[in-house]
Design a protein around this motif. Structure first.
Motif, short mmCIF file in Angstrom:
data_model
loop_
_atom_site.label_atom_id
_atom_site.label_comp_id
_atom_site.label_asym_id
_atom_site.label_seq_id
_atom_site.Cartn_x
_atom_site.Cartn_y
_atom_site.Cartn_z
N ALA A 249 -5.44 10.49 -4.32
CA ALA A 249 -5.46 10.91 -2.91
C ALA A 249 -4.61 10.00 -2.03
CB ALA A 249 -6.90 10.92 -2.40
N GLY A 250 -3.92 9.02 -2.63
CA GLY A 250 -3.01 8.17 -1.88
C GLY A 250 -3.59 6.88 -1.34
N GLN A 251 -4.81 6.52 -1.76
CA GLN A 251 -5.42 5.28 -1.30
C GLN A 251 -4.81 4.09 -2.05
OE1 GLN A 251 -7.53 4.96 1.23
NE2 GLN A 251 -7.56 7.17 1.58
N PRO A 252 -4.79 2.88 -1.43
CA PRO A 252 -4.18 1.71 -2.07
C PRO A 252 -5.11 1.06 -3.09
CG PRO A 252 -5.04 1.08 0.07
CD PRO A 252 -5.26 2.57 -0.06
N VAL A 253 -5.48 1.81 -4.09
CA VAL A 253 -6.38 1.29 -5.13
C VAL A 253 -5.80 1.61 -6.50
CG1 VAL A 253 -8.41 1.61 -3.65
CG2 VAL A 253 -7.81 3.37 -5.31
N ASP A 254 -6.27 0.87 -7.49
CA ASP A 254 -5.85 1.13 -8.86
C ASP A 254 -6.97 0.74 -9.80
OD1 ASP A 254 -4.25 2.03 -10.89
OD2 ASP A 254 -2.62 0.60 -10.55
N LEU A 255 -6.93 1.29 -11.01
CA LEU A 255 -7.92 1.01 -12.03
C LEU A 255 -7.32 0.02 -13.03
CD1 LEU A 255 -10.74 1.83 -13.25
CD2 LEU A 255 -9.46 3.45 -14.68
N ALA A 256 -8.04 -1.06 -13.28
CA ALA A 256 -7.57 -2.09 -14.21
C ALA A 256 -8.56 -2.23 -15.35
CB ALA A 256 -7.41 -3.43 -13.49
N PRO A 257 -8.08 -2.59 -16.55
CA PRO A 257 -8.98 -2.76 -17.68
C PRO A 257 -9.84 -4.01 -17.54
CG PRO A 257 -6.76 -3.41 -18.28
CD PRO A 257 -6.67 -2.82 -16.91
#
Length: 367
Positions: A249-257
């Motif tokens: 959705a364009g939010q400044p987040v990411d998924l990290a291991p």
């Protein structure tokens, strides 16, 4: 997680009349029946049930009444109704943190799913997290969801392991799940394994969590999402679907291991499984089997997968999802549940009360 308390009857539109309608109904042994499903959150229900309702009605003649909730909420409802002549649901959404408890309490049916499901061959061994009980429909990757802008402001590199949760620079900027949130039950045994902490002695791990000085201990995943996307917290633990939905959705987040180290192998994410089971005492066991077959199918799941990036448990559905160019980057090299660390929830269940007490006394109350 938002909880829906109202019941919604999901039926296909359309009508028939006269002898042709009667003949059609006669070809469908479940015509006129309504299966009651204790489901999950509203957005998942609207997508999954909306996608499959017409086909389910066409094939079975039956409707589905959806009662929204969460896996812990559904377990509580089943426990409260134990011993009554009629259970609250015919089929129920649980997960790998609640399914073992439901099985031990005799709340869900043990079924030979090899003969019960036409789709059985599409489930890997880990597709049935509790032997003899219902299959998974999503393999949930639990990782670190972080705000990329806040990390840059703090001068931090993206997180790469569980050690990053305990970085002193993040004190007061972390959101952790509380014991009533199912992330907690999935994460604790995995984190204990990573740090070689025995399940019968949680004290050492509690001191590590206490020193984080978490900004909040959330019961609702939506609260964690809101704090993360607004930058109130720098990181939290979220499922892949919730974290990637924000990113999509364009939010400044990411998924990290989180890279759990267990028995000489490194697993990028913690795995828990959303499951669907047949409730003990339901008079609609055969209809529920057909419901499970369709609920885990591409017809039902693909529209929601395209919004969230969740990993379907069925191999045929996952193969289809990986062909979607929008989704492929979010799966990366992930191939199957064997690439994820799956905690032994039955073993953890035996010690869970002690873990909750230790958490409440050391983390929640500050030690």
């Amino acid at each position: 997680m938002a909880v829906v308390t109202s019941a919604v009857l999901i039926a296909a539109c359309g009508s028939s009349s006269g002898s042709s309608g009667a003949a059609a109904a006669g070809d469908k042994p479940f015509a006129g029946q309504t299966l009651i499903f204790g489901g999950g959150q509203a957005d998942a229900n609207e997508s999954i049930m909306g996608a499959m309702a017409a086909k389910f009605k066409e094939e079975t003649g039956a409707d589905v009444q959806f009662i929204g909730g969460s896996a812990p909420d559904n377990l509580s409802k089943l426990l409260a109704a134990k011993g009554r002549s009629t259970p609250p649901f015919d089929a129920v959404f649980l997960d790998s943190t609640t399914q073992p408890a439901a099985a031990q309490a005799g709340l869900i049916q043990q079924v030979d799913y090899k003969t019960a499901l036409q789709s059985y061959s599409q489930f890997p061994g880990t597709g049935f997290p509790t032997q003899g009980y219902g299959p998974g429909y999503f393999l949930i990757r639990l990782g670190t969801c972080y705000n990329t802008e806040v990390y840059k402001q703090l001068g931090l590199n993206p997180p790469t392991s569980l050690d990053d949760w305990f970085d002193p620079k993040l004190q007061g900027r972390v959101a952790l799940p509380d014991t009533t949130n199912f992330y907690w039950g999935a994460a604790m045994p995995a984190i204990a394994k990573n740090y070689n902490i025995p399940l019968d002695d949680p004290a050492a791990l509690m001191s590590k969590f206490r020193d984080i000085h978490a900004q909040t201990l959330f019961t609702s995943s939506s609260d964690a999402q809101q704090r993360l996307q607004t930058g109130q917290v720098a990181m939290t633990t979220l499922t892949d679907g919730r974290c990637l939905a924000l990113k999509l959705a364009g939010q400044p987040v990411d998924l990290a291991p989180v890279n759990v180290v267990a028995d000489g192998k490194t697993y990028p994410y913690i795995n828990f499984v959303d499951t669907v089971d047949i409730v003990t005492g339901s008079p609609k066991t055969e209809l529920a089997k057909k419901f499970i077959d369709m609920y885990t199918s591409s017809t039902a799941l693909m529209p929601y997968i395209q919004k969230t990036g969740y990993v379907p448990a069925r191999q045929d559905v996952y193969a289809e999802a990986k062909q979607d160019p929008k989704l492929a980057p979010y799966y990366g090299a992930f191939d199957s549940a064997t690439d994820l660390y799956t905690p032994d929830m039955t073993a953890f269940l035996a010690h869970q009360a002690a873990w909750i007490d230790a958490w409440n006394n050391n983390v929640k109350q500050g030690g």
